[in-house]
Write an enzyme that holds these catalytic residues in place. Structure first.
Site, PDB file in Angstrom:
ATOM      1  NE  ARG A  60      39.926  53.697  32.126  1.00 50.81           N
ATOM      2  CZ  ARG A  60      39.983  53.688  33.439  1.00 50.81           C
ATOM      3  NH1 ARG A  60      40.206  52.585  34.096  1.00 50.81           N
ATOM      4  NH2 ARG A  60      39.808  54.793  34.128  1.00 50.81           N
ATOM      5  CG  HIS A 104      50.459  58.684  45.845  1.00 53.04           C
ATOM      6  ND1 HIS A 104      50.357  57.693  44.899  1.00 53.04           N
ATOM      7  CD2 HIS A 104      51.689  59.224  45.708  1.00 53.04           C
ATOM      8  CE1 HIS A 104      51.477  57.652  44.196  1.00 53.04           C
ATOM      9  NE2 HIS A 104      52.297  58.573  44.675  1.00 53.04           N
ATOM     10  CG  ASP A 136      42.481  65.868  39.467  1.00 48.71           C
ATOM     11  OD1 ASP A 136      43.100  64.799  39.235  1.00 48.71           O
ATOM     12  OD2 ASP A 136      43.040  66.982  39.485  1.00 48.71           O
ATOM     13  CB  ALA A 137      40.180  63.849  35.051  1.00 48.90           C
TER      14      ALA A 137
END
Ligand code: GRF
Length: 195
Positions: A60, A104, A136-137
């Site tokens: 990844r 989204h 963000d993460a």
């Protein structure tokens, strides 16, 4: 822009950029899947395209590094994820963090993840909607730029609700990207500050 599928949101931005005075342009389209309609739409609009397939990379992190490099070639001021069905990784966010947007199909923080319309119907909500946020993460957790409510009807299926939400996304995305590109923005905690 990063895409994975049909690219109807990409099309809404391409259409907006063709209008006089729109303050942004689509400088490149990157897909994680080959031969998707989104890539055809980009080619038809004369926008450069690339494909970065996870299967072509041994893990990844190396896929994320390749995605970052290929995206950087286009020198984007903003990166818009529109129907991109993967999480970008830490390397990508280190390069572009704070200027990566995602649309989204739910009113976050409700129904994050890949099956937002299905989850909204299963939960029995009467209103869902669309959210544009700064990535963000986390998974669909970043600061929110804008939201639009969309009604859920008794006879909705995942497909009918998702399509109604996508109609709202196709208006919100070019409107908000135009606003962000025209005025600039910064992040202050959970707030997106325009200007
Ligand atoms: C949109 O609902 C977006 O929010 C979701 O995937 C859909 C993209 O549709 N992540 P399209 O490929 O732009 O038509």
């Amino acid at each position: 822009m990063l895409v994975s599928g049909d690219g109807s949101l990409l099309q809404s931005l391409l259409d907006a950029t063709a209008r006089a005075g729109y303050p942004a342009e689509v400088v490149g389209v990157v897909s994680d899947r080959p031969a998707v309609r989104a890539l055809e739409r980009a080619v038809l609009a004369g926008v450069p395209t690339s494909v970065v397939r996870p299967g072509d990379h041994h893990d990844r992190a190396s896929w994320d590094a390749a995605l970052t490099e290929v995206t950087a070639v286009h020198r984007p001021d903003m990166v818009v994820l529109a129907g991109f069905n993967r999480l970008v990784g830490p390397g990508f966010l280190a390069r572009f963090g704070g200027r990566v947007l995602n649309s989204h199909p739910a009113l976050l923080p409700a129904f994050p993840g890949l099956h937002a319309a299905r989850d909204a119907i299963a939960h029995g909500v009467k209103v869902s909607g669309a959210t544009l946020f700064v990535v963000d993460a986390g998974t669909d957790t970043g600061p929110i730029v804008a939201q639009v409510p969309v009604p859920v009807t008794e006879d909705d299926t995942e497909a009918t609700l998702h399509e109604r939400i996508k109609q709202a996304e196709r208006v919100m995305l070019p409107d908000q990207v135009g606003r962000l590109a025209g005025s600039g923005f910064s992040i202050d905690g959970r707030k997106v500050v325009i200007g």
